[in-house]
Write a protein that holds these residues in place. Sequence first.
Motif, mmCIF file in Angstrom:
data_model
loop_
_atom_site.group_PDB
_atom_site.id
_atom_site.type_symbol
_atom_site.label_atom_id
_atom_site.label_comp_id
_atom_site.label_asym_id
_atom_site.label_seq_id
_atom_site.Cartn_x
_atom_site.Cartn_y
_atom_site.Cartn_z
ATOM 1 N N SER A 1 0.820 -1.213 0.000
ATOM 2 C CA SER A 1 0.000 0.000 0.000
ATOM 3 C C SER A 1 0.854 1.264 0.000
ATOM 4 O O SER A 1 0.514 2.246 -0.670
ATOM 5 C CB SER A 1 -0.937 -0.002 1.199
ATOM 6 N N ALA B 1 0.954 3.993 -3.051
ATOM 7 C CA ALA B 1 0.681 5.412 -2.812
ATOM 8 C C ALA B 1 1.814 6.275 -3.356
ATOM 9 O O ALA B 1 1.576 7.301 -3.995
ATOM 10 C CB ALA B 1 0.483 5.664 -1.325
ATOM 11 N N CYS C 1 -3.848 13.653 -3.000
ATOM 12 C CA CYS C 1 -5.132 13.244 -2.426
ATOM 13 C C CYS C 1 -5.476 11.808 -2.794
ATOM 14 O O CYS C 1 -5.877 11.014 -1.932
ATOM 15 C CB CYS C 1 -6.240 14.190 -2.885
ATOM 16 N N ILE C 2 -5.308 11.462 -4.053
ATOM 17 C CA ILE C 2 -5.611 10.093 -4.491
ATOM 18 C C ILE C 2 -4.636 9.099 -3.856
ATOM 19 O O ILE C 2 -5.039 8.028 -3.394
ATOM 20 C CB ILE C 2 -5.587 9.996 -6.031
ATOM 21 N N LEU D 1 -2.954 9.381 -1.002
ATOM 22 C CA LEU D 1 -3.267 9.221 0.423
ATOM 23 C C LEU D 1 -4.531 8.397 0.626
ATOM 24 O O LEU D 1 -4.595 7.555 1.532
ATOM 25 C CB LEU D 1 -3.416 10.584 1.085
ATOM 26 N N LEU D 2 -5.531 8.632 -0.204
ATOM 27 C CA LEU D 2 -6.777 7.890 -0.075
ATOM 28 C C LEU D 2 -6.563 6.403 -0.338
ATOM 29 O O LEU D 2 -6.933 5.554 0.479
ATOM 30 C CB LEU D 2 -7.829 8.449 -1.038
ATOM 31 N N VAL D 3 -5.949 6.082 -1.448
ATOM 32 C CA VAL D 3 -5.713 4.676 -1.804
ATOM 33 C C VAL D 3 -4.785 4.004 -0.785
ATOM 34 O O VAL D 3 -5.057 2.899 -0.314
ATOM 35 C CB VAL D 3 -5.133 4.567 -3.235
ATOM 36 N N SER E 1 -4.205 4.841 2.372
ATOM 37 C CA SER E 1 -4.857 4.708 3.674
ATOM 38 C C SER E 1 -5.865 3.568 3.688
ATOM 39 O O SER E 1 -5.911 2.772 4.636
ATOM 40 C CB SER E 1 -5.565 6.011 4.046
ATOM 41 N N VAL E 2 -6.671 3.481 2.646
ATOM 42 C CA VAL E 2 -7.668 2.403 2.578
ATOM 43 C C VAL E 2 -6.976 1.045 2.540
ATOM 44 O O VAL E 2 -7.374 0.111 3.250
ATOM 45 C CB VAL E 2 -8.602 2.597 1.355
#
Length: 83
Positions: free
Chosen positions: A35, A39, A69-70, A72-74, A76-77
């Motif tokens: 992950s 990222a 933003c993308i 961090l989102l990917v 983190s999930v």
Amino acid sequence: MFIILIVAVLIGIIPESGPHIIFITMFASGTIPFSILLANSIVQDGHGAIPLLAESRKSFVYLKLVNVCIGLLVGSVMLLFKL
């Protein structure tokens, strides 16, 4: 791990492909999960953003903000799901 994710994303802002090798090596040795590598890869665009930086700084910053933003989102999930 979230601190490493943030550092990976911040290093990904640098418009060069060299720093990305650090995360590839760390993933290959089992130090970081996929992950974090993903990222960093999302945010890192190598030398491709340098012409955009020369043309329009505003567009470069916008592109990097969207990528951050993308990323961090990917990241983190995927960290939450232990991937």
